[in-house]
Design an enzyme around this catalytic site. Structure first.
Site, mmCIF file in Angstrom:
data_model
loop_
_atom_site.group_PDB
_atom_site.id
_atom_site.type_symbol
_atom_site.label_atom_id
_atom_site.label_comp_id
_atom_site.label_asym_id
_atom_site.label_seq_id
_atom_site.Cartn_x
_atom_site.Cartn_y
_atom_site.Cartn_z
ATOM 1 N N ASP A 1 -15.514 -34.531 -22.889
ATOM 2 C CA ASP A 1 -14.765 -34.281 -24.124
ATOM 3 C C ASP A 1 -13.382 -34.920 -24.056
ATOM 4 O OD1 ASP A 1 -16.443 -32.686 -25.864
ATOM 5 O OD2 ASP A 1 -16.371 -31.179 -24.277
ATOM 6 N N GLY B 1 -20.345 -25.804 -22.177
ATOM 7 C CA GLY B 1 -19.226 -25.890 -21.232
ATOM 8 C C GLY B 1 -19.037 -24.577 -20.509
ATOM 9 N N SER B 2 -18.387 -23.625 -21.188
ATOM 10 C CA SER B 2 -18.081 -22.360 -20.504
ATOM 11 C C SER B 2 -19.313 -21.603 -20.029
ATOM 12 C CB SER B 2 -17.192 -21.457 -21.360
ATOM 13 O OG SER B 2 -17.186 -21.833 -22.692
ATOM 14 N N MET C 1 -21.133 -30.471 -34.785
ATOM 15 C CA MET C 1 -20.167 -29.568 -34.150
ATOM 16 C C MET C 1 -20.445 -28.153 -34.638
ATOM 17 S SD MET C 1 -18.177 -31.224 -32.052
ATOM 18 C CE MET C 1 -17.189 -29.793 -31.653
ATOM 19 N N HIS D 1 -17.667 -37.893 -25.682
ATOM 20 C CA HIS D 1 -17.432 -37.388 -27.043
ATOM 21 C C HIS D 1 -15.966 -37.619 -27.377
ATOM 22 C CE1 HIS D 1 -17.224 -33.494 -29.740
ATOM 23 N NE2 HIS D 1 -17.030 -34.607 -30.438
ATOM 24 N N MET E 1 -9.872 -35.754 -25.956
ATOM 25 C CA MET E 1 -9.025 -35.281 -27.064
ATOM 26 C C MET E 1 -7.645 -35.916 -26.949
ATOM 27 S SD MET E 1 -9.924 -31.266 -26.725
ATOM 28 C CE MET E 1 -11.613 -30.682 -26.550
ATOM 29 N N ASP F 1 -22.826 -28.755 -30.256
ATOM 30 C CA ASP F 1 -21.687 -28.700 -29.327
ATOM 31 C C ASP F 1 -20.709 -27.611 -29.765
ATOM 32 O OD1 ASP F 1 -19.713 -29.263 -27.522
ATOM 33 O OD2 ASP F 1 -19.221 -31.249 -28.318
ATOM 34 N N GLY F 2 -20.571 -26.609 -28.905
ATOM 35 C CA GLY F 2 -19.600 -25.545 -29.150
ATOM 36 C C GLY F 2 -20.250 -24.180 -29.256
ATOM 37 N N GLY F 3 -19.892 -23.288 -28.341
ATOM 38 C CA GLY F 3 -20.399 -21.914 -28.393
ATOM 39 C C GLY F 3 -21.870 -21.786 -28.046
ATOM 40 N N SER G 1 -20.604 -29.647 -20.486
ATOM 41 C CA SER G 1 -19.297 -30.228 -20.815
ATOM 42 C C SER G 1 -18.319 -29.924 -19.689
ATOM 43 C CB SER G 1 -18.754 -29.630 -22.115
ATOM 44 O OG SER G 1 -17.354 -29.867 -22.184
ATOM 45 N N HIS H 1 -21.473 -34.281 -20.333
ATOM 46 C CA HIS H 1 -20.707 -34.430 -21.580
ATOM 47 C C HIS H 1 -19.211 -34.438 -21.249
ATOM 48 C CE1 HIS H 1 -20.374 -33.906 -26.008
ATOM 49 N NE2 HIS H 1 -19.351 -33.103 -25.761
ATOM 50 N N PHE I 1 -11.270 -27.148 -28.624
ATOM 51 C CA PHE I 1 -11.177 -26.204 -27.506
ATOM 52 C C PHE I 1 -12.558 -25.725 -27.083
ATOM 53 C CE2 PHE I 1 -7.257 -26.040 -29.871
ATOM 54 C CZ PHE I 1 -6.301 -26.136 -28.862
ATOM 55 N N GLY I 2 -12.708 -25.504 -25.777
ATOM 56 C CA GLY I 2 -13.916 -24.878 -25.276
ATOM 57 C C GLY I 2 -13.804 -23.375 -25.475
ATOM 58 N N GLY I 3 -14.904 -22.676 -25.243
ATOM 59 C CA GLY I 3 -14.877 -21.215 -25.236
ATOM 60 C C GLY I 3 -14.823 -20.543 -26.600
ATOM 61 N N MET J 1 -12.926 -37.231 -29.476
ATOM 62 C CA MET J 1 -12.261 -36.481 -30.560
ATOM 63 C C MET J 1 -10.863 -37.066 -30.665
ATOM 64 S SD MET J 1 -13.683 -32.751 -29.481
ATOM 65 C CE MET J 1 -14.013 -33.325 -27.826
HETATM 66 C C1 DX5 Z 1 -15.073 -28.751 -28.314
HETATM 67 C C2 DX5 Z 1 -15.864 -29.643 -27.366
HETATM 68 C C3 DX5 Z 1 -17.023 -28.952 -26.718
HETATM 69 C C4 DX5 Z 1 -16.659 -27.814 -25.861
HETATM 70 C C5 DX5 Z 1 -17.849 -26.971 -25.585
HETATM 71 O O1 DX5 Z 1 -14.108 -29.500 -28.939
HETATM 72 O O2 DX5 Z 1 -16.373 -30.752 -28.054
HETATM 73 O O3 DX5 Z 1 -17.800 -29.872 -25.975
HETATM 74 O O4 DX5 Z 1 -16.073 -28.194 -24.655
HETATM 75 O O5 DX5 Z 1 -17.401 -25.887 -24.886
HETATM 76 P P1 DX5 Z 1 -18.069 -24.457 -24.951
HETATM 77 O O6 DX5 Z 1 -19.467 -24.624 -24.486
HETATM 78 O O7 DX5 Z 1 -17.231 -23.670 -24.006
HETATM 79 O O8 DX5 Z 1 -17.984 -23.988 -26.361
HETATM 80 ZN ZN ZN Z 2 -17.952 -32.176 -27.047
#
Ligand code: DX5
Ligand code: ZN
Length: 232
Positions: A39, A207-208, A141, A70, A41, A185-187, A12, A37, A147-149, A72
């Site tokens: 994101d 992502g992170s 999800m 993606h 928003m 997706d996420g964490g 991401s 990917h 948010f990432g991270g 959102m």
């Molecule tokens: C959250 C996003 C994810 C996010 C993943 O709303 O859809 O794609 O960026 O980031 P990490 O891998 O840092 O959780």
């Molecule tokens: Zn995403």
């Protein structure tokens, strides 16, 4: 599982260094990931604003692999066209957004787009089951979108076997021809990716874990090793 899954990693770019985005996406492509990917928003569907079609247009010529967008956003249908024109290959929108799901799927199919349907942590799998045979992917999800991270919410993984069970049912009805991708997706990082793979996911957004690593290529190798072990 009746068929062997191709395990995919989708970095991401939300966590990438935007001052050198071209370099960042080329690096992850060279490391063997199968898609990027993106994101999106809108500050309404989620409490954050990220990027729009301009970013998709800017990275499209930098890599060959598909761009997985993606959305959102509250009204995804209003933005399909700009993202398609910008070079998106696959568009995922949320079941919780303000849209007619059937119409959205038909519009995207009519434009030869890959289609994904996303569910947020509080949405039960039962909400998406009727569309399973019409889409390519369900995005589960594993954090609240925005948010990432964030840390992965373990209970969200319980949705994946439910989806796989329905997939089996459709496979039996269609002589085995039906396959769906389950993206998480996420964490997702080296401590959580196996849990998701063991639950039945076959596409992993990170992502992170990738872009904040001092060595993103090495991190991608580590992630692939972890999921390929699982799928053996
Ligand atoms: C959250 C996003 C994810 C996010 C993943 O709303 O859809 O794609 O960026 O980031 P990490 O891998 O840092 O959780
Ligand atoms: Zn995403």
């Amino acid at each position: 599982m009746s068929q062997k899954l191709e395990m995919k990693i989708a970095p991401s770019i939300l966590a990438a260094d935007f001052s050198k985005l071209g370099e960042e996406v080329r690096l992850v492509e060279r490391s063997g990931v199968q898609q990027i990917h993106v994101d999106v928003m809108d500050g309404h569907f989620v409490p954050n604003i990220s990027m729009g079609p301009l970013v998709v247009k800017a990275i499209r010529p930098e890599v060959q692999i598909p761009l997985d967008v993606h959305l959102m956003i509250s009204r995804p249908q209003d933005y399909f066209e700009p993202f398609i024109k910008a070079g998106a290959n696959h568009i995922t929108f949320h079941i919780e957004s303000d849209c007619n799901v059937d119409q959205c799927i038909s519009t995207l199919r009519g434009q030869n787009m890959g289609v994904g349907l996303a569910i947020s942590p509080d949405t039960p799998v039962s909400e998406v089951l009727e569309w399973l045979p019409k889409v390519d992917m369900i995005l589960v999800m594993t954090v609240y979108p925005g948010f990432g991270g964030q840390a992965l919410i373990p209970s969200t993984l319980e949705k994946i076997p439910e989806i796989r069970n329905y997939e089996k049912k459709f496979q039996q009805e269609s002589d085995g021809g039906f396959r769906i991708q389950v993206q998480v997706d996420g964490g997702i990082d080296s401590t959580t990716i196996r849990l998701a793979a063991d639950a039945g996911a076959d596409c992993f957004v990170a992502g992170s874990a990738i872009f904040n690593s001092p060595d993103p290529a090495d991190e991608i190798r580590t992630l692939f090793n972890l999921i390929r072990e699982t799928s053996e």
